[in-house]
Design a protein around this motif. Structure first.
Motif, PDB file in Angstrom:
ATOM      1  N   LYS A  46      56.537 -30.487  24.015  1.00  0.00           N
ATOM      2  CA  LYS A  46      57.359 -31.995  23.334  1.00  0.00           C
ATOM      3  C   LYS A  46      56.310 -32.524  22.021  1.00  0.00           C
ATOM      4  O   LYS A  46      56.153 -32.606  20.801  1.00  0.00           O
ATOM      5  CB  LYS A  46      57.655 -33.452  24.527  1.00  0.00           C
ATOM      6  CG  LYS A  46      57.914 -34.087  24.013  1.00  0.00           C
ATOM      7  CD  LYS A  46      59.542 -34.292  23.916  1.00  0.00           C
ATOM      8  CE  LYS A  46      60.810 -35.318  23.677  1.00  0.00           C
ATOM      9  NZ  LYS A  46      61.491 -34.883  22.944  1.00  0.00           N
ATOM     10  N   GLU A  49      56.549 -30.645  19.055  1.00  0.00           N
ATOM     11  CA  GLU A  49      57.792 -32.039  18.023  1.00  0.00           C
ATOM     12  C   GLU A  49      57.026 -32.222  17.131  1.00  0.00           C
ATOM     13  O   GLU A  49      57.577 -32.497  16.505  1.00  0.00           O
ATOM     14  CB  GLU A  49      59.001 -31.851  18.281  1.00  0.00           C
ATOM     15  CG  GLU A  49      59.082 -30.877  19.723  1.00  0.00           C
ATOM     16  CD  GLU A  49      60.650 -30.863  20.618  1.00  0.00           C
ATOM     17  OE1 GLU A  49      61.077 -31.942  20.361  1.00  0.00           O
ATOM     18  OE2 GLU A  49      60.955 -30.044  21.360  1.00  0.00           O
ATOM     19  N   MET A  50      56.044 -32.892  17.694  1.00  0.00           N
ATOM     20  CA  MET A  50      55.414 -34.508  16.612  1.00  0.00           C
ATOM     21  C   MET A  50      54.545 -33.857  16.078  1.00  0.00           C
ATOM     22  O   MET A  50      53.657 -35.217  15.512  1.00  0.00           O
ATOM     23  CB  MET A  50      54.603 -35.614  17.300  1.00  0.00           C
ATOM     24  CG  MET A  50      56.161 -36.193  18.651  1.00  0.00           C
ATOM     25  SD  MET A  50      55.807 -36.234  20.189  1.00  0.00           S
ATOM     26  CE  MET A  50      57.487 -36.511  20.709  1.00  0.00           C
ATOM     27  N   TYR A 317      61.555 -27.687  14.878  1.00  0.00           N
ATOM     28  CA  TYR A 317      62.003 -28.499  15.875  1.00  0.00           C
ATOM     29  C   TYR A 317      62.307 -28.067  17.100  1.00  0.00           C
ATOM     30  O   TYR A 317      62.545 -29.056  18.372  1.00  0.00           O
ATOM     31  CB  TYR A 317      63.794 -27.926  15.305  1.00  0.00           C
ATOM     32  CG  TYR A 317      64.980 -29.083  15.973  1.00  0.00           C
ATOM     33  CD1 TYR A 317      65.202 -30.048  15.624  1.00  0.00           C
ATOM     34  CD2 TYR A 317      65.301 -28.154  17.539  1.00  0.00           C
ATOM     35  CE1 TYR A 317      66.128 -30.946  16.146  1.00  0.00           C
ATOM     36  CE2 TYR A 317      66.377 -28.904  17.991  1.00  0.00           C
ATOM     37  CZ  TYR A 317      66.743 -30.071  17.116  1.00  0.00           C
ATOM     38  OH  TYR A 317      68.044 -31.287  17.427  1.00  0.00           O
ATOM     39  N   ARG A 318      61.287 -27.173  17.948  1.00  0.00           N
ATOM     40  CA  ARG A 318      61.687 -26.726  19.324  1.00  0.00           C
ATOM     41  C   ARG A 318      60.765 -25.902  18.950  1.00  0.00           C
ATOM     42  O   ARG A 318      60.153 -25.063  18.706  1.00  0.00           O
ATOM     43  CB  ARG A 318      62.548 -26.211  19.934  1.00  0.00           C
ATOM     44  CG  ARG A 318      62.939 -26.168  20.685  1.00  0.00           C
ATOM     45  CD  ARG A 318      63.145 -26.766  22.047  1.00  0.00           C
ATOM     46  NE  ARG A 318      63.018 -26.355  23.911  1.00  0.00           N
ATOM     47  CZ  ARG A 318      62.071 -25.998  24.710  1.00  0.00           C
ATOM     48  NH1 ARG A 318      60.551 -26.450  23.912  1.00  0.00           N
ATOM     49  NH2 ARG A 318      62.243 -26.333  25.751  1.00  0.00           N
TER      50      ARG A 318
END
Lengths: 391, 156
Positions: A46, A49-50, A317-318
């Motif tokens: 996760k 993605e940031m 995006y992933r």
């Protein structure tokens, strides 16, 4: 005979990282095992993605300190596929050099730990002493002992000097002699053989069925090494052997790593001798085009995968990462079945476990014989109540 | 060594004839890679067909990705016979995220399916033990952290 539950971990002297295994035992024999993963799960997928692609590179490096080069290399290759850039030949060779130095240090580390866990502390100390040679080399080459920050998207960040090459070859020759001696010890020493031969057996069919990777699979005769079978960096130009053993026990898996260390020393020497001239990196823009990139790397513990989805923005995006130890968990659980309790540490260390995954505590009430697992929130609440002064 | 391009087209051609209208597309984007798009009920038969023809298959992992209305699954397969990396891609609707398990054809898929289940909320029908794997025990029900509508607290 009645079964008794034996819980090892998350904190246990034989485990270098937090992981809990619930062994169902009958007498001295393990009949079943249930792993509990996730003690150091940090939500890195996760977090990717940031962050933008360059920030992600440094995050990837911190997935695992020991095999940091494998992660940055795999990350960079996945990103390069999305960007559509070709890495210059000199950088491809330098990548192979740092990747193999990383493998030597990782393999020597675990061979030492394996010796310690079977009670052979002298061998552990000697191997770790000689491991310093390769740690010094990594420091000379990258400026850091462990986290090297050497590989970047589009190439590598530092070049090597001719003086470094000369010195490195000398140091590696010395290390080679030492590793050959440890190989002899591992093959001949009767105590090592008594503790490791025929322990933690994994057949070739089971290794394939349970999708084992790396030296764990190659110790059972599964011929799969990403460097050979889907070459990357400069492995299509460097001659080397894929080490295979047929025995499938703890002894064979560790011997596999010793032989791979010797192969890695040769790979580094060959790459340094045949280093092409030219640039060491190409620059890439902040935003890649939309698309998908998949990269495989043979990390010290086995096949590593990074899979990225790009939507054309500066952040992925992933980002999917599959580490080799995760792939070997079903195989190691299979190895435990039927083994002696005393062999548990030796079997676990033979897959070279690296558990990078939130905290909890198991409380056993001896008056009621009730066992419960506390969550972190419950534990904090208990702690606050405990600290609160009594009225 | 077998010529590389032939190996990829051999795999692509074989899957085209074997899967029929369950197959949405085949591509060979680079050396030693085949990307196959299939309907969600055809994943297992696709893997079975690959095993029948090419022998042992290694499942590297299953990638799950939230594409908005749909969830995409990518099964990364490695063929020991010819070193081709096959990406079997399928989509399931977010409103009804269900798919058959492949643990009966590849036992090594057990943990990967559990991870996709806890992170993206896809139900694998027939999985022997579909429980959480990495998430803490006090993680709320029905929250799937790798879906795009979930963001960690305290972050911009």
């Amino acid at each position: 005979m009645s079964t008794i539950d034996l819980i090892l971990g998350p904190q246990h002297p034989a485990f270098k990282e937090p992981e809990r295994f619930l062994f169902k035992t009958e007498g001295e024999i393990v009949v079943d095992v249930e792993p509990r993963l996730g003690y150091v799960h940090r939500g890195i997928e996760k977090a990717f993605e940031m962050r933008n692609y360059i920030q992600g590179l440094y995050l990837a490096e911190r997935i695992c300190g020991i095999c940091n080069v494998a992660h940055t290399l795999c990350y960079a290759q996945a990103a390069e596929e999305v960007y559509g850039v070709e890495v210059p030949p000199r950088a491809r060779y330098l990548r192979a050099v740092i990747h193999e130095l990383n493998r030597i240090h990782s393999h020597l580390l675990i061979i030492g730990v394996a010796a310690e866990l079977i009670g052979f502390d002298t061998l552990f100390m000697l191997i770790w002493r000689d491991r310093e040679i390769v740690m010094d080399l990594v420091e000379m080459m990258t400026g850091n002992r462990v986290i090297s920050a050497y590989i970047t998207i589009g190439g590598v960040r530092r070049d090597v000097s001719p003086e470094f090459i000369e010195k490195a070859k000398k140091m590696l020759t010395k290390l080679e002699e030492r590793v050959k001696y440890y190989r002899k010890v591992w093959i001949e020493d009767p105590i090592i053989r008594a503790r490791c031969v025929e322990v933690g057996k994994l057949s070739k069919a089971d290794a394939i069925k349970l999708c084992a990777v790396g030296p764990t699979a190659r110790g059972s005769g599964v011929n799969y090494d990403v460097r050979r079978h889907r070459p990357y960096a400069a492995y299509d130009e460097i001659p080397f052997n894929v080490v295979l053993r047929e025995e499938g026990d703890v002894w064979a898996r560790v011997l596999c790593r010793i032989d791979e260390t010797l192969e890695a020393i040769n790979i580094v020497k060959y790459a340094l001798d045949h280093l092409p001239s030219g640039d060491i990196r190409v620059k890439v823009p902040i935003r890649p085009p939309p698309g998908e990139g998949v990269a495989f790397v043979e990390a010290p513990r086995g096949e590593l995968l990074h899979h990225v989805y790009s939507d054309g923005t500066d952040k992925p995006y992933r980002w999917r990462v599959r580490t080799p130890t995760y792939a070997n968990i079903p195989a190691v659980c299979h190895m435990f079945k039927g083994c002696y309790i005393a062999d548990i540490p030796a079997i676990l260390v033979s897959i070279d476990p690296c558990f990078s995954c939130t905290d909890r505590v198991t409380i056993l009430d001896i008056r009621t014989n009730e066992r419960k697992i506390l969550t972190w929130t419950q534990l904090k609440k208990m702690f606050r109540e405990f600290r609160r002064p009594k009225a | 060594m077998v010529h590389l391009v032939e190996v990829e087209s051999e795999v692509a051609e074989y899957l085209r004839t074997k899967l029929g209208d369950k197959l949405f597309g085949v591509a060979t984007p680079k050396k030693l890679r085949v990307v196959v798009r299939v309907s969600s009920d055809a994943v297992k038969s696709c893997i079975r067909a690959i095993q029948e023809k090419f022998g042992d298959v290694h499942l590297t992992t299953i990638t799950g990705c939230d594409l908005g209305e749909e969830l995409e699954l990518t099964y990364h397969l490695h063929l020991y016979a010819n070193n081709v990396h096959i990406m079997v891609k399928t989509k399931v609707p977010k409103s009804e995220p269900k798919i058959d398990t492949i643990t009966d054809v590849i036992p090594g898929a057990v943990l990967y399916e559990r991870e996709v289940y806890e992170m993206l909320g896809i139900q694998f029908i027939g999985h022997p033990k579909l429980e959480r794997l990495f998430l803490p025990d006090d993680w709320p029900e029905g929250i799937y952290p790798l879906r795009k509508d979930w963001r960690p607290e305290g972050l911009k």
